[in-house]
Design an enzyme around this catalytic site. Structure first.
Site, PDB file in Angstrom:
ATOM      1  N   ASP A 156     -28.298 -51.663 -89.768  1.00 21.78           N
ATOM      2  CA  ASP A 156     -28.067 -50.694 -88.694  1.00 21.78           C
ATOM      3  C   ASP A 156     -29.356 -49.944 -88.332  1.00 21.78           C
ATOM      4  O   ASP A 156     -30.239 -49.784 -89.162  1.00 21.78           O
ATOM      5  CB  ASP A 156     -27.042 -49.638 -89.156  1.00 21.78           C
ATOM      6  CG  ASP A 156     -25.706 -50.251 -89.538  1.00 21.78           C
ATOM      7  OD1 ASP A 156     -24.996 -49.675 -90.390  1.00 21.78           O
ATOM      8  OD2 ASP A 156     -25.375 -51.329 -89.001  1.00 21.78           O
TER       9      ASP A 156
ATOM     10  N   ARG B   2     -17.752 -53.285 -79.467  1.00 26.23           N
ATOM     11  CA  ARG B   2     -17.793 -52.128 -80.376  1.00 26.23           C
ATOM     12  C   ARG B   2     -18.351 -50.887 -79.690  1.00 26.23           C
ATOM     13  O   ARG B   2     -19.363 -50.330 -80.102  1.00 26.23           O
ATOM     14  CB  ARG B   2     -18.628 -52.439 -81.638  1.00 26.23           C
ATOM     15  CG  ARG B   2     -18.175 -53.657 -82.414  1.00 26.23           C
ATOM     16  CD  ARG B   2     -18.967 -53.815 -83.698  1.00 26.23           C
ATOM     17  NE  ARG B   2     -18.493 -54.949 -84.496  1.00 26.23           N
ATOM     18  CZ  ARG B   2     -18.921 -55.239 -85.720  1.00 26.23           C
ATOM     19  NH1 ARG B   2     -19.830 -54.464 -86.295  1.00 26.23           N
ATOM     20  NH2 ARG B   2     -18.462 -56.287 -86.365  1.00 26.23           N
TER      21      ARG B   2
ATOM     22  N   ASP C  45     -27.523 -55.425 -86.978  1.00 27.86           N
ATOM     23  CA  ASP C  45     -26.151 -54.922 -87.120  1.00 27.86           C
ATOM     24  C   ASP C  45     -25.945 -53.813 -86.083  1.00 27.86           C
ATOM     25  O   ASP C  45     -26.300 -53.953 -84.915  1.00 27.86           O
ATOM     26  CB  ASP C  45     -25.876 -54.486 -88.568  1.00 27.86           C
ATOM     27  CG  ASP C  45     -24.363 -54.432 -88.809  1.00 27.86           C
ATOM     28  OD1 ASP C  45     -23.911 -53.608 -89.598  1.00 27.86           O
ATOM     29  OD2 ASP C  45     -23.621 -55.204 -88.148  1.00 27.86           O
TER      30      ASP C  45
ATOM     31  N   ASP D 224     -23.546 -46.725 -86.859  1.00 29.21           N
ATOM     32  CA  ASP D 224     -22.293 -47.030 -87.557  1.00 29.21           C
ATOM     33  C   ASP D 224     -21.961 -45.912 -88.532  1.00 29.21           C
ATOM     34  O   ASP D 224     -22.858 -45.286 -89.099  1.00 29.21           O
ATOM     35  CB  ASP D 224     -22.422 -48.345 -88.351  1.00 29.21           C
ATOM     36  CG  ASP D 224     -22.401 -49.580 -87.450  1.00 29.21           C
ATOM     37  OD1 ASP D 224     -22.499 -50.704 -87.979  1.00 29.21           O
ATOM     38  OD2 ASP D 224     -22.276 -49.420 -86.210  1.00 29.21           O
TER      39      ASP D 224
HETATM   40 CA   LIG Z   1     -23.214 -51.562 -90.008  1.00 24.73          CA
END
Ligand SMILES: [Ca+2]
Ligand SMILES: [Ca+2]
Length: 607
Positions: free
Chosen positions: A203, A294, A238, A242
């Protein structure tokens, strides 16, 4: 009058917070302005028919006011939706959960530093942690893996009361992430984050709780820009931002998130419900563009998505899953597939919809199994948020968000920013890693099998067997070794590209291991031709895509092509190369449904 009052308010707020109240609309703090526009009087949240929606925070840039000015109309339009909010003294500066019933100050009142590299940043964070003091760190430079030297993310871990604030448009995290864990009262503002740890599926910003009794909460990410790339595999990177494992009371406001497969995930597994499921995240006035999915993916808990602008969302935008309940109001969606759905979970999620604008190019797919969409516009939850906030109308929202979301939009003139800890000219300079060239002439006779051919055990970027990136990469299509020759069907194979999974663009070059900066040529023997012979066999330099423009050399990157019908099996051909750079690579290509098998390739300088 409104404008200057609002920015005056913002300035006052900035000074007190050593951070600019990022949130959208007007300063909830003072009650100055007229009630009509979402007056700053911190009365009930936007829905209150009194029209006086409390300001979620006074954003420094005057533009925010326009938001609030539209706020008034919003209150009328979405009067019904959001709850009146119990915040006693008006809305929190972040306009969401981060400051709900909490004095969200970040590092205000504590140590203050300016850094321009990662080593100093981590050191000052650790110093504040060790001495349990709040800390505000201005970032006036680019944080990289190289100048951090820890080989991992910048860590805000096991500490509280931190503000990381970018200075103007200088604050950047390039190829390295920020990890926030077991930390509370954290403000991250006015920073650019992009392409953390390429190829490692990590991330850019990860917010993670723990089940050791600690909390990770009251976190505000504001006026930042975050991007990865859609020109790489979906797992190359990623998330942009998050959160998981119990992290909550989070506000993401006025951020610009773009060009990514995985945007913002909250709840990393279906049963990411330990230590509890009470995930509480607010997303408002964010600009979401060119994203796969997402936006957000939200599992469990309660969420609030208001006044965001969505454009070019390719697969799914808001995906409420595993029992989540989301208040989704006054957002603008354009060129978006599946604006609001509950896909891919056995246990669906819910939504309370109001005032959203599903504009041009909005499409819905049907999903499968338990999947459902909000195409019918019906709400499946009555959830509303407990805090006060200013809800802007969707009129003019797109332009407002585009003008105000992201880095470099805040007025920081009220901030006292100290000199950097390390003077600019004492910073270690990162040597561009020199790419060892593979000497010419370079010959290949494909005396191996397909799997080995594309592995580094055959040849890595050194040109010999090794541990590094394989020198040969099948970019797309069918590419196989058949009886000691390379057979390509609708395929592109790159030779000597150091970043083979990254699609070249007109902006970047010099990713190859061959010095083709002097006149050179490539010879190849055609041993097989089949399929659609009206198609072309093509050779490119510094381009691994299907369109010749995606190269530093532009269309000249396609330096040779011949119709299959003009190729004679058994014949050897020599094509003059395009004089390119000292770090170039070559790509072989056959167009779709065309097959050419070649052998005995030789790349050499023109005799
Ligand atoms: Ca992640
Ligand atoms: Ca051969």
């Amino acid at each position: 009058m409104q404008q200057s009052l609002r920015s005056l308010l913002a300035l006052v707020l900035c000074a007190s917070l050593t951070a600019c109240g990022g949130g959208g609309s007007d300063g909830g703090s003072s009650s100055g302005s007229s009630g009509s526009s979402s007056g700053s009087s911190s009365s009930s949240s936007s829905s209150s028919s009194s029209g006086s929606s409390s300001g979620s925070s006074s954003s420094s840039s005057s533009s925010s006011s326009s938001g609030s000015s539209s706020g008034s109309s919003s209150s009328s339009s979405s009067g019904s939706s959001s709850s009146s909010g119990s915040g006693s003294s008006g809305a929190s500066p972040d306009g969401g959960f981060a400051g709900y019933q909490y004095n969200l100050t970040g590092g205000a009142g504590g140590l203050v530093y300016t850094v321009n590299n990662g080593a100093d940043l981590q050191e000052k964070l650790d110093e504040a942690k060790d001495t349990s003091q709040p800390v505000t760190i201005y970032i006036d430079g680019t944080i990289t893996d190289f100048n951090t030297g820890t080989g991992t993310d910048i860590q805000i871990k096991d500490m509280d009361n931190v503000s990381l604030i970018g200075v103007g448009e200088n604050g950047e995290f390039d190829g390295i992430g920020l990890s926030i864990r077991r930390a509370n009262n954290i403000i991250v503002q006015n920073l650019l984050f992009h392409e953390a740890w390429p190829g490692q599926e990590r991330d850019n910003i990860s917010i993670e709780g723990d089940d050791d009794g600690s909390t990770t909460s009251h976190i505000w990410i504001d006026h930042c820009e975050l991007y990865n790339s859609l020109d790489v595999g979906k797992d190359y990177y990623d998330g942009l931002i998050d959160s998981k494992s119990g992290a909550r009371y989070i506000t993401l406001s006025y951020n610009y998130l773009h060009d990514a497969w995985k945007t913002t995930l909250h709840g990393h597994t279906e049963n990411d419900s330990n230590p509890d499921t009470d995930r509480l995240v607010t997303f408002h006035h964010n600009r979401f563009e060119n994203l796969e999915s997402r936006v957000p993916l939200y599992r469990h808990g309660k969420g609030h998505v208001y006044n965001n602008y969505y454009n070019n969302i390719r697969s799914t935008a808001i995906n409420s899953r595993a029992g989540a309940e989301m208040l989704i109001e006054n957002n603008v969606f354009e060129n978006t597939q599946n604006p609001v759905v509950s896909f891919y979970s056995d246990v669906i999620g819910y939504w309370n919809l109001s005032g959203n604008l599903f504009g041009t190019g909005v499409t819905w797919s049907s999903g499968s199994g338990t999947d459902i969409t909000a195409q019918d516009g019906e709400s499946t939850s009555t959830y509303s948020v407990p805090y006060e906030y200013t809800l802007d109308s969707t009129d003019g929202l797109k332009d407002y968000v585009i003008a105000n979301a992201g880095r470099g939009k805040l007025d920081q003139s009220g901030l006292e920013i100290p000199e950097p800890v390390t003077p600019e000219d004492e910073l270690p300079v990162e040597e561009e890693p020199t790419i060892e060239d593979v000497a010419l002439p370079y010959a290949e006779n494909f005396a191996t099998d397909t799997a080995t051919f594309f592995s580094n055990s055959y040849r890595d970027l050194s040109g010999a067997s090794g541990e590094g990136t394989p020198i040969y990469h099948r970019v797309t299509g069918t590419a196989e070794i058949q009886s000691g020759a390379l057979s390509l069907t609708g395929s592109r194979v790159s030779i000597g590209n150091t970043t083979p999974t990254v699609s070249t663009t007109s902006g970047d070059g010099n990713t190859g291991v061959f010095d083709l900066s002097m006149p050179w040529q490539i010879t190849f023997k055609v041993v097989g031709v089949s399929g659609d012979t009206s198609k072309y066999f093509q050779l490119y330099v510094d381009n691994n895509t299907a369109s010749s423009g995606n190269s530093i050399w532009g269309s000249a990157s396609k330096f040779h092509q011949v119709l299959l019908s003009d190729l004679v099996e058994g014949q050897t051909y020599t094509a003059p190369g395009l004089t390119a750079s000292a770090n170039s690579f070559v790509t072989l290509r056959t167009e779709s449904s065309a097959t050419v098998a070649v052998d005995d390739i030789l790349i050499e300088y023109t005799p």
